[in-house]
Design an enzyme around this catalytic site. Sequence first.
Site, PDB file in Angstrom:
ATOM      1  N   GLY A 265     -33.160  18.305 -27.908  1.00 34.26           N
ATOM      2  CA  GLY A 265     -33.571  19.210 -28.907  1.00 34.26           C
ATOM      3  C   GLY A 265     -34.571  18.667 -30.456  1.00 34.26           C
ATOM      4  CB  CYS A 266     -34.438  15.234 -31.121  1.00 35.10           C
ATOM      5  SG  CYS A 266     -32.918  15.732 -32.155  1.00 35.10           S
TER       6      CYS A 266
END
Length: 140
Positions: free
Chosen positions: A48-49
């Site tokens: 999710g980064c």
Amino acid sequence: MLPPIATIIENFEFIEDWEERYRYLIELGRALPPADAALHAEANKVQGCASQVWLDLSVDRSGPDPRLHLRGDSDAHIVRGLVALMIALFDGKTPKDAAETDAFALYTRLGLGEHLTPQRSNGVRAMADRIHRDAVRLAA
């Protein structure tokens, strides 16, 4: 060596210029110890980064209360500073205290959400969620 989270908060509140705050955030990232190859294992990668981020959370059970120990790294300077912020906030807490800590509230308090990209905010939320999930699991 990272300063305590209270010192980091005071420094952010003292620094008014956002270019200086960015430099301070990068400086925090540089204060992290160098990452070894084991930290960069796929199991430690935070999903999710936008940048690559690795977090390793373990528990030190040598004292009367178990305490979290975090290590982290990123391939981007500012994100490495955000990793350092998470480590300063959570390292040394009990799993129960960590599970009750709202890391995104600190991110908001420091005004980072207003000055960093939405992708960076999503990355901070992903790091905070990962630490929270691991702390809850360890507190049980």
